[in-house]
Design a protein around this motif. Structure first.
Motif, PDB file in Angstrom:
ATOM      1  N   SER A   1     -22.514 -19.523  -4.834  1.00 37.42           N
ATOM      2  CA  SER A   1     -22.977 -19.260  -6.197  1.00 37.42           C
ATOM      3  C   SER A   1     -23.228 -20.559  -6.960  1.00 37.42           C
ATOM      4  N   GLU A   2     -24.099 -20.476  -7.957  1.00 38.72           N
ATOM      5  CA  GLU A   2     -24.253 -21.575  -8.898  1.00 38.72           C
ATOM      6  C   GLU A   2     -23.038 -21.617  -9.825  1.00 38.72           C
ATOM      7  N   SER A   3     -22.961 -22.632 -10.669  1.00 39.23           N
ATOM      8  CA  SER A   3     -21.809 -22.798 -11.563  1.00 39.23           C
ATOM      9  C   SER A   3     -21.657 -21.599 -12.496  1.00 39.23           C
ATOM     10  N   ARG A   4     -20.407 -21.132 -12.647  1.00 37.88           N
ATOM     11  CA  ARG A   4     -20.142 -19.936 -13.444  1.00 37.88           C
ATOM     12  C   ARG A   4     -18.879 -20.137 -14.285  1.00 37.88           C
TER      13      ARG A   4
ATOM     14  N   GLY B   1     -25.267 -31.716 -10.681  1.00 35.23           N
ATOM     15  CA  GLY B   1     -25.389 -31.223  -9.317  1.00 35.23           C
ATOM     16  C   GLY B   1     -24.104 -30.762  -8.652  1.00 35.23           C
TER      17      GLY B   1
ATOM     18  N   ALA C   1     -21.716 -29.996 -13.786  1.00 32.95           N
ATOM     19  CA  ALA C   1     -22.621 -29.018 -13.170  1.00 32.95           C
ATOM     20  C   ALA C   1     -24.073 -29.457 -13.330  1.00 32.95           C
ATOM     21  N   GLN C   2     -24.386 -30.036 -14.479  1.00 32.61           N
ATOM     22  CA  GLN C   2     -25.750 -30.499 -14.728  1.00 32.61           C
ATOM     23  C   GLN C   2     -26.106 -31.724 -13.894  1.00 32.61           C
TER      24      GLN C   2
ATOM     25  N   GLU D   1     -23.216 -17.442 -16.452  1.00 37.25           N
ATOM     26  CA  GLU D   1     -23.709 -18.809 -16.293  1.00 37.25           C
ATOM     27  C   GLU D   1     -22.901 -19.703 -17.224  1.00 37.25           C
TER      28      GLU D   1
ATOM     29  N   THR E   1     -21.154 -28.042  -8.166  1.00 35.86           N
ATOM     30  CA  THR E   1     -20.894 -26.630  -8.430  1.00 35.86           C
ATOM     31  C   THR E   1     -19.529 -26.487  -9.083  1.00 35.86           C
TER      32      THR E   1
ATOM     33  N   GLU F   1     -17.346 -29.865  -2.388  1.00 33.19           N
ATOM     34  CA  GLU F   1     -18.614 -29.225  -2.751  1.00 33.19           C
ATOM     35  C   GLU F   1     -18.480 -28.297  -3.960  1.00 33.19           C
ATOM     36  N   GLY F   2     -17.258 -27.944  -4.310  1.00 35.44           N
ATOM     37  CA  GLY F   2     -17.053 -27.047  -5.441  1.00 35.44           C
ATOM     38  C   GLY F   2     -15.801 -27.438  -6.205  1.00 35.44           C
TER      39      GLY F   2
END
Length: 243
Positions: free
Chosen positions: A203-206, A39, A36-37, A219, A41, A18-19
């Motif tokens: 968290s979203e992608s960082r 989907g 990341a774009q 971001e 993470t 998942e990540g």
């Protein structure tokens, strides 16, 4: 490629991942952004000796590389001095001069050439001649690989204009290996810990970096747009200390 990105996404989903933590330079993190774009993470860690990512003060591997170059400069200085010659040492860094700048300053180089500053061949020659007139036996010139003038052309021009024997040392891939410094180990550990924390928080992608002594994150897309400039104060200090 688009096909490769789709296959990567399928493989991650097949194994229930998942990540994804991507450790690398600009190219690797842009690949991470593509995922990341789609989907996935992604946590991006700056792993490159070049120190050329604008969103972080330092990248993982940079300190190790600088210390490797510094050790080489110290070894080369002995021969350069005993043979009373000028030595041009070419270091890596692509279009970023940080390896040359930091290693040149700490290694006591008489001249440091980086891509961010135009080469003034006349100024270099003046410094060499003035040093010789004061009794200086040798010159160490640290040149980043990304400047417009080739190392061979630079050495030939200096020899022609000053009459001083000039040799070239290209350090090459020895700058990319070796045992990591304590500072790099600490930086990598702190960044990795933050990546896991962010993943656990959902968290979203960082993109994860360091600002001063603080681990920071941005971001991912915004981080890759940030531009980097060289430290003018470090360059001024290096120039002062080389006199």
């Amino acid at each position: 490629t688009e096909e490769g990105q789709k296959r990567a996404k399928q493989m991650l989903e097949s194994f229930g991942i998942e990540g994804l933590v991507v450790i690398g330079g600009d190219g690797s993190l842009k690949g991470g952004l593509d995922l990341a774009q789609k989907g996935i993470t992604v946590m991006g860690l700056p792993g490159t000796i070049d120190n050329d990512l604008g969103y972080t003060d330092y990248t993982i591997g940079f300190d190790t590389s600088v210390n490797t170059v510094l050790s080489a400069i110290s070894n080369i200085r002995d021969t350069s001095s005993s043979h009373e010659r000028t030595t041009v040492i070419e270091v890596m860094g692509r279009h970023c001069g940080d390896i040359a700048l930091y290693a040149g300053l700490t290694g006591g180089a008489e001249t440091i050439l980086i891509p961010e500053v135009d080469v003034d061949i006349n100024a270099i020659c003046r410094k060499m001649i003035q040093g010789r007139n004061r009794g200086k036996l040798h010159n160490i010139i640290v040149k980043a690989e990304g400047i417009d003038m080739s190392t061979q052309e630079l050495a030939e021009t200096l020899k022609e204009r000053t009459g001083m024997e000039t040799k070239i040392v290209v350090l090459g891939y020895i700058q990319r290996g070796g045992s990591p410094t304590a500072r790099d180990r600490m930086l990598a550990s702190r960044m990795a810990y933050k990546a896991v924390e962010l993943l656990e928080e959902g968290s979203e992608s960082r993109a994860i970096g360091i600002n001063g002594s603080e681990i920071v994150h941005y971001e991912l897309g915004d981080a890759l747009k940030m531009k980097r400039d060289y430290d003018k104060q470090v360059m001024e200090l290096a120039d002062i200390l080389s006199i």
